[in-house]
Design a protein around this motif. Structure first.
Motif, mmCIF file in Angstrom:
data_model
loop_
_atom_site.group_PDB
_atom_site.id
_atom_site.type_symbol
_atom_site.label_atom_id
_atom_site.label_comp_id
_atom_site.label_asym_id
_atom_site.label_seq_id
_atom_site.Cartn_x
_atom_site.Cartn_y
_atom_site.Cartn_z
ATOM 1 N N ALA A 43 2.157 -9.905 9.979
ATOM 2 C CA ALA A 43 2.198 -9.761 8.519
ATOM 3 C C ALA A 43 0.817 -9.885 7.897
ATOM 4 O O ALA A 43 0.570 -9.368 6.810
ATOM 5 N N LEU A 44 -0.103 -10.551 8.576
ATOM 6 C CA LEU A 44 -1.468 -10.675 8.068
ATOM 7 C C LEU A 44 -2.153 -9.322 7.932
ATOM 8 O O LEU A 44 -3.119 -9.183 7.194
ATOM 9 N N TRP A 45 -1.637 -8.345 8.622
ATOM 10 C CA TRP A 45 -2.207 -6.997 8.590
ATOM 11 C C TRP A 45 -1.534 -6.124 7.540
ATOM 12 O O TRP A 45 -1.565 -4.900 7.619
ATOM 13 N N GLU A 46 -0.954 -6.730 6.515
ATOM 14 C CA GLU A 46 -0.160 -6.031 5.505
ATOM 15 C C GLU A 46 -0.922 -4.963 4.735
ATOM 16 O O GLU A 46 -0.321 -4.177 4.043
ATOM 17 N N ARG A 47 -2.215 -4.891 4.850
ATOM 18 C CA ARG A 47 -2.983 -3.845 4.164
ATOM 19 C C ARG A 47 -3.216 -2.608 5.028
ATOM 20 O O ARG A 47 -3.825 -1.646 4.577
ATOM 21 N N LEU A 48 -2.730 -2.635 6.265
ATOM 22 C CA LEU A 48 -2.866 -1.460 7.142
ATOM 23 C C LEU A 48 -1.896 -0.355 6.709
ATOM 24 O O LEU A 48 -0.878 -0.620 6.059
ATOM 25 N N PRO A 49 -2.193 0.878 7.078
ATOM 26 C CA PRO A 49 -1.308 1.997 6.721
ATOM 27 C C PRO A 49 0.134 1.833 7.196
ATOM 28 O O PRO A 49 1.035 2.438 6.622
ATOM 29 N N LEU A 50 0.362 1.009 8.222
ATOM 30 C CA LEU A 50 1.740 0.756 8.677
ATOM 31 C C LEU A 50 2.645 0.340 7.525
ATOM 32 O O LEU A 50 3.836 0.614 7.534
ATOM 33 N N PHE A 51 2.071 -0.365 6.586
ATOM 34 C CA PHE A 51 2.841 -0.938 5.491
ATOM 35 C C PHE A 51 2.751 -0.120 4.193
ATOM 36 O O PHE A 51 3.183 -0.591 3.146
ATOM 37 N N ASP A 52 2.219 1.088 4.256
ATOM 38 C CA ASP A 52 2.050 1.906 3.047
ATOM 39 C C ASP A 52 3.352 2.099 2.278
ATOM 40 O O ASP A 52 3.385 1.915 1.060
ATOM 41 N N ALA A 53 4.415 2.492 2.955
ATOM 42 C CA ALA A 53 5.686 2.746 2.264
ATOM 43 C C ALA A 53 6.235 1.461 1.649
ATOM 44 O O ALA A 53 6.777 1.479 0.546
ATOM 45 N N LEU A 54 6.062 0.364 2.323
ATOM 46 C CA LEU A 54 6.551 -0.921 1.832
ATOM 47 C C LEU A 54 5.737 -1.397 0.633
ATOM 48 O O LEU A 54 6.260 -2.030 -0.282
ATOM 49 N N ARG A 55 4.469 -1.066 0.623
ATOM 50 C CA ARG A 55 3.583 -1.483 -0.456
ATOM 51 C C ARG A 55 4.003 -0.914 -1.818
ATOM 52 O O ARG A 55 3.617 -1.437 -2.854
ATOM 53 N N THR A 56 4.835 0.116 -1.832
ATOM 54 C CA THR A 56 5.293 0.702 -3.095
ATOM 55 C C THR A 56 6.361 -0.151 -3.774
ATOM 56 O O THR A 56 6.654 0.049 -4.947
ATOM 57 N N HIS A 57 6.945 -1.099 -3.031
ATOM 58 C CA HIS A 57 7.994 -1.949 -3.613
ATOM 59 C C HIS A 57 7.378 -2.844 -4.682
ATOM 60 O O HIS A 57 6.306 -3.425 -4.473
ATOM 61 N N PRO A 58 8.018 -2.978 -5.844
ATOM 62 C CA PRO A 58 7.442 -3.782 -6.932
ATOM 63 C C PRO A 58 7.229 -5.252 -6.567
ATOM 64 O O PRO A 58 6.390 -5.917 -7.171
ATOM 65 N N ARG A 59 7.935 -5.776 -5.584
ATOM 66 C CA ARG A 59 7.786 -7.186 -5.213
ATOM 67 C C ARG A 59 6.817 -7.412 -4.057
ATOM 68 O O ARG A 59 6.590 -8.538 -3.648
ATOM 69 N N PHE A 60 6.221 -6.355 -3.534
ATOM 70 C CA PHE A 60 5.370 -6.483 -2.355
ATOM 71 C C PHE A 60 4.243 -7.490 -2.569
ATOM 72 O O PHE A 60 4.022 -8.367 -1.734
ATOM 73 N N ASP A 61 3.526 -7.384 -3.676
ATOM 74 C CA ASP A 61 2.416 -8.308 -3.925
ATOM 75 C C ASP A 61 2.903 -9.746 -4.049
ATOM 76 O O ASP A 61 2.257 -10.666 -3.550
ATOM 77 N N GLU A 62 4.025 -9.932 -4.704
ATOM 78 C CA GLU A 62 4.600 -11.276 -4.837
ATOM 79 C C GLU A 62 4.970 -11.851 -3.468
ATOM 80 O O GLU A 62 4.678 -13.014 -3.169
ATOM 81 N N PRO A 66 1.313 -15.308 -0.464
ATOM 82 C CA PRO A 66 0.925 -16.455 0.381
ATOM 83 C C PRO A 66 -0.022 -16.101 1.530
ATOM 84 O O PRO A 66 -0.737 -16.955 2.026
ATOM 85 N N LEU A 67 -0.058 -14.847 1.918
ATOM 86 C CA LEU A 67 -0.962 -14.431 2.993
ATOM 87 C C LEU A 67 -2.414 -14.400 2.540
ATOM 88 O O LEU A 67 -3.317 -14.447 3.368
ATOM 89 N N ARG A 68 -2.632 -14.331 1.252
ATOM 90 C CA ARG A 68 -3.979 -14.201 0.722
ATOM 91 C C ARG A 68 -4.530 -15.523 0.175
ATOM 92 O O ARG A 68 -5.553 -15.539 -0.471
ATOM 93 N N LYS A 69 -3.837 -16.614 0.436
ATOM 94 C CA LYS A 69 -4.326 -17.918 -0.048
ATOM 95 C C LYS A 69 -5.195 -18.591 0.956
ATOM 96 O O LYS A 69 -5.157 -18.408 2.099
#
Length: 69
Positions: A43-62, A66-69
């Motif tokens: 999950a730490l790699w959440e900025r990779l293209p693997l997660f592009d489709a998921l990143r469109t979800h409105p709750r993705f950043d929320e 915790p990964l960015r703290k």
């Protein structure tokens, strides 16, 4: 993969990637929540293209905050 995860360990982040690739974005965000809660290292790699489709979800950043703290 979900059925396999009942018998064999499957990282929740891979289940999130698979669900988002299948267009199941709400399911994918639930798997990503589990990945973050379980400290899934992939999950730490959440900025990779693997997660592009998921990143469109409105709750993705929320969910991934915790990964960015």
């Amino acid at each position: 993969l979900e059925a396999r995860s009942r018998h064999t360990f499957m990282p929740p982040s891979w289940l999130a990637v698979a669900a988002s690739s299948a267009g199941l974005i709400d399911d994918a965000i639930r798997w990503m929540e589990k990945a973050v809660a379980e400290h899934d290292s992939i999950a730490l790699w959440e900025r990779l293209p693997l997660f592009d489709a998921l990143r469109t979800h409105p709750r993705f950043d929320e969910v991934t905050r915790p990964l960015r703290k």
